[in-house]
Design a protein around this motif. Structure first.
Motif, PDB file in Angstrom:
ATOM      1  N   ASN A  54      -7.278  -4.464  -3.189  1.00  0.00           N
ATOM      2  CA  ASN A  54      -6.334  -3.607  -2.467  1.00  0.00           C
ATOM      3  C   ASN A  54      -5.971  -2.353  -3.245  1.00  0.00           C
ATOM      4  OD1 ASN A  54      -6.175  -5.050  -0.088  1.00  0.00           O
ATOM      5  ND2 ASN A  54      -4.456  -6.324  -0.786  1.00  0.00           N
ATOM      6  N   VAL A 111      -3.370  -4.873   3.469  1.00  0.00           N
ATOM      7  CA  VAL A 111      -3.385  -3.430   3.675  1.00  0.00           C
ATOM      8  C   VAL A 111      -4.098  -3.128   4.983  1.00  0.00           C
ATOM      9  CG1 VAL A 111      -4.132  -1.196   2.778  1.00  0.00           C
ATOM     10  CG2 VAL A 111      -3.362  -2.985   1.205  1.00  0.00           C
ATOM     11  N   ARG A 147       5.793  -1.448   2.683  1.00  0.00           N
ATOM     12  CA  ARG A 147       5.886  -0.002   2.513  1.00  0.00           C
ATOM     13  C   ARG A 147       4.749   0.650   3.277  1.00  0.00           C
ATOM     14  NH1 ARG A 147       3.592  -2.143  -2.003  1.00  0.00           N
ATOM     15  NH2 ARG A 147       1.675  -1.169  -2.832  1.00  0.00           N
ATOM     16  N   GLN A 174      -8.447   4.349  -2.464  1.00  0.00           N
ATOM     17  CA  GLN A 174      -8.054   5.737  -2.220  1.00  0.00           C
ATOM     18  C   GLN A 174      -7.832   5.928  -0.717  1.00  0.00           C
ATOM     19  OE1 GLN A 174      -7.450   8.118  -4.467  1.00  0.00           O
ATOM     20  NE2 GLN A 174      -6.974   9.685  -2.933  1.00  0.00           N
ATOM     21  N   ILE A 175      -6.679   6.431  -0.340  1.00  0.00           N
ATOM     22  CA  ILE A 175      -6.348   6.670   1.057  1.00  0.00           C
ATOM     23  C   ILE A 175      -6.688   8.125   1.392  1.00  0.00           C
ATOM     24  CG2 ILE A 175      -4.575   6.566   2.825  1.00  0.00           C
ATOM     25  CD1 ILE A 175      -5.289   3.881   1.531  1.00  0.00           C
ATOM     26  N   VAL A 193       1.326  -1.562   4.119  1.00  0.00           N
ATOM     27  CA  VAL A 193       1.244  -2.705   3.212  1.00  0.00           C
ATOM     28  C   VAL A 193       2.180  -3.792   3.724  1.00  0.00           C
ATOM     29  CG1 VAL A 193       1.498  -3.498   0.841  1.00  0.00           C
ATOM     30  CG2 VAL A 193       0.682  -1.177   1.297  1.00  0.00           C
ATOM     31  N   LEU A 207      -3.726   3.915  -3.683  1.00  0.00           N
ATOM     32  CA  LEU A 207      -2.899   2.791  -3.258  1.00  0.00           C
ATOM     33  C   LEU A 207      -3.068   1.648  -4.246  1.00  0.00           C
ATOM     34  CD1 LEU A 207      -1.118   1.273  -1.191  1.00  0.00           C
ATOM     35  CD2 LEU A 207      -3.255   0.595  -0.042  1.00  0.00           C
ATOM     36  N   ARG A 214      -3.292   6.708   6.618  1.00  0.00           N
ATOM     37  CA  ARG A 214      -2.204   6.172   5.810  1.00  0.00           C
ATOM     38  C   ARG A 214      -2.331   4.651   5.839  1.00  0.00           C
ATOM     39  NH1 ARG A 214       3.132   7.168   9.698  1.00  0.00           N
ATOM     40  NH2 ARG A 214       2.013   6.961  11.672  1.00  0.00           N
ATOM     41  N   ALA A 215      -1.706   4.001   4.896  1.00  0.00           N
ATOM     42  CA  ALA A 215      -1.854   2.560   4.754  1.00  0.00           C
ATOM     43  C   ALA A 215      -0.512   1.873   4.957  1.00  0.00           C
ATOM     44  CB  ALA A 215      -2.420   2.216   3.377  1.00  0.00           C
ATOM     45  N   ALA A 270      -1.896  -2.197  -4.592  1.00  0.00           N
ATOM     46  CA  ALA A 270      -1.292  -3.319  -3.894  1.00  0.00           C
ATOM     47  C   ALA A 270      -1.892  -4.620  -4.398  1.00  0.00           C
ATOM     48  CB  ALA A 270      -1.521  -3.185  -2.392  1.00  0.00           C
ATOM     49  N   GLN A 287       2.065   3.768   2.774  1.00  0.00           N
ATOM     50  CA  GLN A 287       1.468   4.627   1.753  1.00  0.00           C
ATOM     51  C   GLN A 287       0.685   5.734   2.440  1.00  0.00           C
ATOM     52  OE1 GLN A 287       1.557   4.457  -1.734  1.00  0.00           O
ATOM     53  NE2 GLN A 287       0.484   6.409  -1.654  1.00  0.00           N
ATOM     54  N   ASN A 288       1.030   6.975   2.105  1.00  0.00           N
ATOM     55  CA  ASN A 288       0.290   8.104   2.645  1.00  0.00           C
ATOM     56  C   ASN A 288      -0.956   8.356   1.802  1.00  0.00           C
ATOM     57  OD1 ASN A 288       2.112   8.618   4.776  1.00  0.00           O
ATOM     58  ND2 ASN A 288       3.498   9.663   3.358  1.00  0.00           N
TER      59      ASN A 288
END
Length: 352
Positions: free
Chosen positions: A41, A78, A61, A44-45, A53, A68, A50-51, A70, A63-64
């Motif tokens: 997890n 994710v 949360r 790279q986003i 979690v 990332l 966006r991710a 996690a 994540q933009n």
């Protein structure tokens, strides 16, 4: 001759060495698998994503774009989602005419018409009992990532149903000419219809977002927000020929009316010209007659003025004596009676 201990020979046997190598390889593979699992997890986003979690299924949360970090499954999950400003497009297939109905249109006849289900597929009823087809493309964004993920595969079917319901409601609240230009001859007479046609897309967006907000308020939101709607409206193919015939007839009628108005305008202009000419001739003749009358009465008016002024007391007798011989000279015979004595006659004598 040197002797090798028996235990040493057993440890150096090919089977033991093969087992030792297999164990080492399995250990290395296990370590690599554990490392891959631990870093599964960590990713790279991309900027367009966006991710979300989830920590044991609960929202942890969002994540933009960026790196990332996690925990691996099953501790954290994710889910990749579109970015907050990314606009997605979807064509609502439920408003289109089905393939079975299109096939039935080609083979249907008066003897074997389509059933009610196929005949009404892809058609919307308007407020004035008209029929229209709408090809709707919805542009939306993911506004609530958790609700979007929670609904999963139900998001897009729910969006299709909401768009279809909103389109049905708006079509039923409008007449045909406020959805598309079905009768061009009415364009110049109803400006509000053109304004309502321009507001159709905005009203559809507002209606869809209102239904999405109602779902969110009831705890069943799908996490979407509609930003724009493209609508292509059209008439059913069987109705196009009828509208074309009506349009042709109205154009011919307008042409006949225009020709009649042209002829009427020509007649009106000709009549006005004749009236103006007659009026000018009448004014000219009246001026001539007035001038002649004034010339003929000028002497009488001057004598009447002198009589009123009393400047010539013997004027009437003098005029009588001047004019009477001319008058009597034009007569064939004259018999004159004295007004004071009717027993006497004045008889004209023979000319010398």
């Amino acid at each position: 001759m040197n002797s090798v201990p028996r235990g040493t020979n057993e440890l150096n046997s090919p089977w033991i060495q093969a087992g030792r190598l297999a164990f080492i390889a399995l250990y290395v593979v296990t370590l690599l698998a554990a490392l891959a699992w631990a870093l599964s997890n960590v990713r790279q986003i991309d900027p367009q994503n966006r991710a979300l979690v989830l920590h044991f299924g609960a929202l942890a949360r969002v994540q933009n774009a960026g790196l990332l970090l996690a925990w691996p499954r099953p501790f954290e999950q994710v889910v990749l989602l579109p970015a907050a400003d990314r606009v997605l497009e979807r064509r609502v297939e439920g408003l289109l005419r089905s393939a079975a109905a299109q096939d039935g249109d080609r083979v249907a006849t008066l003897a074997t018409p389509l059933n009610d289900t196929l005949a009404g597929s892809g058609y919307l009823l308007t407020g004035d009992a008209g029929v229209v087809q709408l090809d709707v493309r919805v542009f939306y964004k993911v506004s609530d990532p958790y609700a979007y993920v929670l609904q999963g595969d139900h998001v897009l079917p729910a969006l299709d149903r909401l768009v279809t319901r909103s389109a049905l409601t708006l079509a039923a609240a409008r007449d045909l000419d406020t959805i598309l230009v079905a009768r061009p001859e009415l364009l110049g007479n109803d400006h509000q219809a053109a304004e309502r046609r321009e507001r159709l897309r905005g009203d559809l967006v507002q209606s869809i977002n209102q239904r999405l907000a109602d779902l969110a308020a009831s705890g069943q939101g799908i996490g979407l927000e509609v930003t724009r709607v493209d609508v292509q409206s059209s008439l059913p193919e069987p109705a196009v020929s009828a509208f074309n015939a009506v349009l042709t007839a109205s154009q011919q009628a307008d042409k006949a009316v225009a020709n009649a108005r042209t002829e009427a305008e020509k007649l009106t202009q000709s009549a006005n010209q004749q009236a103006d000419r007659s009026l000018q001739v009448a004014h000219a003749q009246a001026s001539e007659r007035l001038a002649l009358a004034r010339a003929q009465t000028a002497t009488v008016q001057s004598l009447a003025q002198e009589q009123r002024n009393g400047t010539d007391p013997q004027m009437l007798l003098r005029i009588y004596r001047e004019r009477l011989p001319q008058i009597l000279g034009r007569a064939g015979s004259v018999t004159t009676v004295d007004p004071k004595d009717d027993s006497r006659l004045i008889i004209q004598g023979a000319e010398q």
